[in-house]
Design a protein around this motif. Structure first.
Motif, PDB file in Angstrom:
ATOM      1  N   LEU A  61      35.108 -35.566  14.655  1.00  0.00           N
ATOM      2  CA  LEU A  61      34.187 -36.676  14.402  1.00  0.00           C
ATOM      3  C   LEU A  61      33.001 -36.633  15.360  1.00  0.00           C
ATOM      4  CD1 LEU A  61      34.137 -39.164  12.463  1.00  0.00           C
ATOM      5  CD2 LEU A  61      35.034 -40.507  14.370  1.00  0.00           C
ATOM      6  N   CYS A  62      33.277 -36.358  16.625  1.00  0.00           N
ATOM      7  CA  CYS A  62      32.198 -36.264  17.620  1.00  0.00           C
ATOM      8  C   CYS A  62      31.232 -35.140  17.263  1.00  0.00           C
ATOM      9  CB  CYS A  62      32.774 -36.039  19.013  1.00  0.00           C
ATOM     10  SG  CYS A  62      33.660 -37.461  19.679  1.00  0.00           S
ATOM     11  N   LEU A  63      31.769 -33.985  16.927  1.00  0.00           N
ATOM     12  CA  LEU A  63      30.922 -32.847  16.553  1.00  0.00           C
ATOM     13  C   LEU A  63      30.124 -33.158  15.290  1.00  0.00           C
ATOM     14  CD1 LEU A  63      33.533 -30.054  17.257  1.00  0.00           C
ATOM     15  CD2 LEU A  63      31.366 -30.331  18.465  1.00  0.00           C
ATOM     16  N   TYR A  64      30.754 -33.824  14.347  1.00  0.00           N
ATOM     17  CA  TYR A  64      30.103 -34.212  13.090  1.00  0.00           C
ATOM     18  C   TYR A  64      28.926 -35.134  13.369  1.00  0.00           C
ATOM     19  CZ  TYR A  64      29.703 -36.833   8.664  1.00  0.00           C
ATOM     20  OH  TYR A  64      29.250 -37.460   7.533  1.00  0.00           O
ATOM     21  N   TYR A  65      29.136 -36.127  14.237  1.00  0.00           N
ATOM     22  CA  TYR A  65      28.067 -37.079  14.549  1.00  0.00           C
ATOM     23  C   TYR A  65      26.993 -36.477  15.456  1.00  0.00           C
ATOM     24  CZ  TYR A  65      30.600 -40.940  12.379  1.00  0.00           C
ATOM     25  OH  TYR A  65      31.216 -41.766  11.478  1.00  0.00           O
ATOM     26  N   GLU A  66      27.306 -35.348  16.094  1.00  0.00           N
ATOM     27  CA  GLU A  66      26.297 -34.651  16.892  1.00  0.00           C
ATOM     28  C   GLU A  66      25.606 -33.552  16.087  1.00  0.00           C
ATOM     29  OE1 GLU A  66      27.173 -34.710  21.484  1.00  0.00           O
ATOM     30  OE2 GLU A  66      28.962 -34.002  20.459  1.00  0.00           O
ATOM     31  N   ASP A  67      25.838 -33.563  14.773  1.00  0.00           N
ATOM     32  CA  ASP A  67      25.203 -32.638  13.823  1.00  0.00           C
ATOM     33  C   ASP A  67      25.666 -31.193  14.016  1.00  0.00           C
ATOM     34  OD1 ASP A  67      23.533 -32.380  11.556  1.00  0.00           O
ATOM     35  OD2 ASP A  67      21.948 -31.510  12.787  1.00  0.00           O
ATOM     36  N   ILE A  81      28.020 -29.563  12.272  1.00  0.00           N
ATOM     37  CA  ILE A  81      28.870 -29.803  11.107  1.00  0.00           C
ATOM     38  C   ILE A  81      29.885 -28.690  10.883  1.00  0.00           C
ATOM     39  CG2 ILE A  81      28.843 -30.072   8.598  1.00  0.00           C
ATOM     40  CD1 ILE A  81      26.344 -31.752   8.886  1.00  0.00           C
ATOM     41  N   ASP A  82      29.499 -27.429  11.064  1.00  0.00           N
ATOM     42  CA  ASP A  82      30.446 -26.323  10.843  1.00  0.00           C
ATOM     43  C   ASP A  82      31.651 -26.424  11.776  1.00  0.00           C
ATOM     44  OD1 ASP A  82      29.012 -25.164   8.787  1.00  0.00           O
ATOM     45  OD2 ASP A  82      27.785 -23.942  10.127  1.00  0.00           O
ATOM     46  N   LYS A  83      31.405 -26.687  13.055  1.00  0.00           N
ATOM     47  CA  LYS A  83      32.502 -26.827  14.018  1.00  0.00           C
ATOM     48  C   LYS A  83      33.348 -28.055  13.694  1.00  0.00           C
ATOM     49  CE  LYS A  83      30.434 -24.501  18.024  1.00  0.00           C
ATOM     50  NZ  LYS A  83      29.985 -24.670  19.432  1.00  0.00           N
ATOM     51  N   ALA A  84      32.670 -29.126  13.252  1.00  0.00           N
ATOM     52  CA  ALA A  84      33.393 -30.356  12.902  1.00  0.00           C
ATOM     53  C   ALA A  84      34.381 -30.097  11.777  1.00  0.00           C
ATOM     54  CB  ALA A  84      32.395 -31.437  12.493  1.00  0.00           C
ATOM     55  N   ARG A 113      35.180 -34.088   3.737  1.00  0.00           N
ATOM     56  CA  ARG A 113      34.439 -34.098   2.473  1.00  0.00           C
ATOM     57  C   ARG A 113      32.978 -34.489   2.705  1.00  0.00           C
ATOM     58  NH1 ARG A 113      37.898 -36.804  -0.380  1.00  0.00           N
ATOM     59  NH2 ARG A 113      37.011 -38.873  -0.202  1.00  0.00           N
ATOM     60  N   ASN A 114      32.766 -35.538   3.518  1.00  0.00           N
ATOM     61  CA  ASN A 114      31.396 -35.983   3.817  1.00  0.00           C
ATOM     62  C   ASN A 114      30.599 -34.907   4.541  1.00  0.00           C
ATOM     63  OD1 ASN A 114      31.699 -38.466   2.622  1.00  0.00           O
ATOM     64  ND2 ASN A 114      32.056 -39.583   4.522  1.00  0.00           N
ATOM     65  N   ALA A 115      31.248 -34.257   5.499  1.00  0.00           N
ATOM     66  CA  ALA A 115      30.562 -33.221   6.283  1.00  0.00           C
ATOM     67  C   ALA A 115      30.092 -32.083   5.384  1.00  0.00           C
ATOM     68  CB  ALA A 115      31.493 -32.693   7.374  1.00  0.00           C
ATOM     69  N   LYS A 116      30.981 -31.634   4.494  1.00  0.00           N
ATOM     70  CA  LYS A 116      30.607 -30.537   3.591  1.00  0.00           C
ATOM     71  C   LYS A 116      29.498 -30.953   2.631  1.00  0.00           C
ATOM     72  CE  LYS A 116      35.111 -28.179   3.667  1.00  0.00           C
ATOM     73  NZ  LYS A 116      36.314 -27.826   2.881  1.00  0.00           N
ATOM     74  N   ALA A 117      29.589 -32.194   2.107  1.00  0.00           N
ATOM     75  CA  ALA A 117      28.575 -32.683   1.167  1.00  0.00           C
ATOM     76  C   ALA A 117      27.224 -32.840   1.852  1.00  0.00           C
ATOM     77  CB  ALA A 117      29.022 -34.019   0.577  1.00  0.00           C
ATOM     78  N   LEU A 118      27.252 -33.354   3.086  1.00  0.00           N
ATOM     79  CA  LEU A 118      26.013 -33.568   3.832  1.00  0.00           C
ATOM     80  C   LEU A 118      25.326 -32.242   4.147  1.00  0.00           C
ATOM     81  CD1 LEU A 118      24.493 -36.012   4.918  1.00  0.00           C
ATOM     82  CD2 LEU A 118      25.744 -35.783   7.060  1.00  0.00           C
ATOM     83  N   LYS A 119      26.124 -31.275   4.569  1.00  0.00           N
ATOM     84  CA  LYS A 119      25.570 -29.961   4.887  1.00  0.00           C
ATOM     85  C   LYS A 119      24.935 -29.320   3.649  1.00  0.00           C
ATOM     86  CE  LYS A 119      26.730 -25.329   6.457  1.00  0.00           C
ATOM     87  NZ  LYS A 119      27.794 -24.330   6.637  1.00  0.00           N
ATOM     88  N   ALA A 120      25.649 -29.376   2.529  1.00  0.00           N
ATOM     89  CA  ALA A 120      25.162 -28.749   1.292  1.00  0.00           C
ATOM     90  C   ALA A 120      23.871 -29.404   0.817  1.00  0.00           C
ATOM     91  CB  ALA A 120      26.231 -28.844   0.210  1.00  0.00           C
TER      92      ALA A 120
END
Length: 480
Positions: free
Chosen positions: A212-218, A220-223, A245-252
């Motif tokens: 979650l921390c990595l995701y919120y720090e952008d 996304i791949d590591k998250a 799911r959100n991380a993958k959708a946001l990245k794409a």
């Protein structure tokens, strides 16, 4: 008949020797415990248990040692074994309660402390521990309500208070870490989650918080890697599943927007960035970048006000986001709102003192200074890149339009206003028709300060010089 009797004496002797040896180990364990050498104390209490595995006090002593070594789950097992062997063992019940409380099970802890009070009603330690357990239960309830209301600061406060008594509770630590992440306090959240993973590398909740921390720090791949690992450890972890799911959708969606922008398909890029912004409102850093990206697209589409609004949203989400300040400043420059542009460039230069940022700030300050003077280009109604012929044509038109003779029959107020405009047109032409003066004017010089008496020149002389000695005469009235 003689053999059983001999065997009985032998067993009695063996038990006596074993007990004396076990007691010796216990005494040595006590000595090391007093010296705070808990590892050695543990070893000797274990030897005592090996010699006499039915002695409750040995398990009780080893439980106390394990508690000092922060091995609370093992201490709980020993203290439970102690009270199984002797249900009246008051210290055993007390230590079991403390272990339960340290591990965050306040209800089980309370039952143990009440058992102590049944055995010893005036036990002050048990009375205090009951209060501690009740406090932990209350903080748990408050934290649950706070989380439902998204009052993450309240949850962190409650967990900090609960952890004063439940110091080994991973559940409380994970909840605190998750809320720290939601508050944008990522280093603190990472630290708490990492501490848990050092003790329990398979903790799905801690892995989720790291992700979650990595995701919120952008990142996304590591998250995603951490979310996948969390799901491997806990397949039913719904939060990790949703975040993944959100991380993958946001990245794409972001990558699709970037590609559309790179291909020059700005309308599609604008829509893709807009769609990406709806995926997770809580992802502040990524959303700040998306707003800035959409602002860049907006400026390409000549939607300058929308671009400024998007960049403003970006810096509200992330006040350290230099790129958004730079993009907004350029938009302000495009709108000739130089005061705002200077403020943004000053913010950038204070943060990153580079040559490029210094140049941008100086340029904005120059344009601001120039904007405070009379804009001779606007006076003549020409572009700043106007040619010499265009300047002459513009002067001819404006001079004839505002010449006092044209307005001789107008009211005194109109005559005064037209005379002022006629004079300004003459000033503008005087400067812009002279290459040297125009160059100085374009460089930001105030021409009135430069000449000392720019405001006292005779506009009629300029007019006559342009149209000839006969003045406007017939030519003027032909225009009319």
């Amino acid at each position: 008949m003689h053999i059983p009797l001999v065997l009985k004496h032998f067993l009695s002797f063996f038990i006596s020797v074993s007990f004396r040896e076990a007691e010796s180990f216990k005494e040595q364990g006590n000595a090391y415990y007093i010296k705070k050498d808990y590892s050695e104390a543990f070893n000797y209490y274990t030897k005592a248990i090996d010699m006499c595995p039915k002695n409750a006090s040995y398990y009780g002593n080893r439980a106390a040692t394990l508690m000092m070594l922060s091995r609370h789950r093992e201490a709980l097992e020993d203290s439970q074994q102690a009270v199984r062997l002797d249900d009246t063992f008051m210290k055993g019940h007390l230590r079991e309660g403390k272990c339960h409380l340290s591990l965050g099970n306040a209800m089980a802890a309370s039952r143990c402390f009440h058992r102590v009070l049944e055995l010893e009603p005036d036990n002050s330690q048990a009375q205090q521990e009951v209060k501690n357990a009740d406090s932990v239960l209350e903080y748990e309830k408050m934290a649950e309500l706070g989380f439902e209301k998204h009052d993450f600061r309240m949850v962190v406060f409650c967990m900090d208070r609960a952890l004063e008594s439940a110091s080994a509770c991973h559940r409380f630590k994970v909840l605190k870490a998750e809320c720290l992440a939601m508050l944008g306090r990522y280093p603190e959240a990472q630290s708490v989650a990492s501490d848990i993973l050092r003790m329990d590398a398979t903790n799905g909740d801690a892995l989720y918080v790291r992700g979650l921390c990595l995701y919120y720090e952008d990142c996304i791949d590591k998250a995603v890697q951490f979310f996948v690992q969390a799901l491997r450890m806990a397949p039913d972890h719904e939060k990790a599943r949703l975040a993944c799911r959100n991380a993958k959708a946001l990245k794409a969606k972001k990558e699709d927007g970037n590609k559309a922008f790179k291909d020059g398909n700005y309308d599609a890029a604008y829509e893709l960035y807009s769609e990406a912004l709806t995926i997770d409102p809580n992802n502040i850093k990524t959303n700040a970048k998306l707003f800035c990206n959409r602002g860049t697209v907006g400026s390409k589409l000549k939607k300058i006000d929308q671009a400024i609004e998007d960049c403003t949203k970006a810096v509200k989400l992330d006040e350290t986001y230099i790129k958004a300040y730079l993009r907004r400043a350029q938009c302000y420059m495009d709108k000739e709102e130089y005061d705002e542009a200077v403020r943004d460039y000053e913010k950038v230069y204070q943060t990153e003192k580079t040559k490029e940022h210094k140049h941008l700030l100086k340029n904005a300050q120059l344009e601001l200074k120039k904007s405070k003077r009379k804009d001779y280009y606007k006076v003549l109604g020409v572009d700043k890149n106007a040619t010499e012929d265009e300047i002459k044509k513009a002067y001819r038109k404006r001079a004839l339009m505002h010449h006092p003779d044209r307005h001789s029959s107008a009211s005194a107020e109109v005559q005064k206003e037209e005379e002022k405009k006629f004079k300004e047109v003459g000033e503008a032409f005087t400067v812009l028709s002279d290459p040297k003066k125009k160059s100085r004017y374009d460089s930001g010089h105030d021409m009135e300060d430069d000449t000392g008496n720019m405001g006292d020149f005779d506009a009629n002389n300029i007019f006559k010089a342009f149209f000839g000695a006969s003045g406007p005469g017939n030519f003027f009235f032909q225009f009319g």
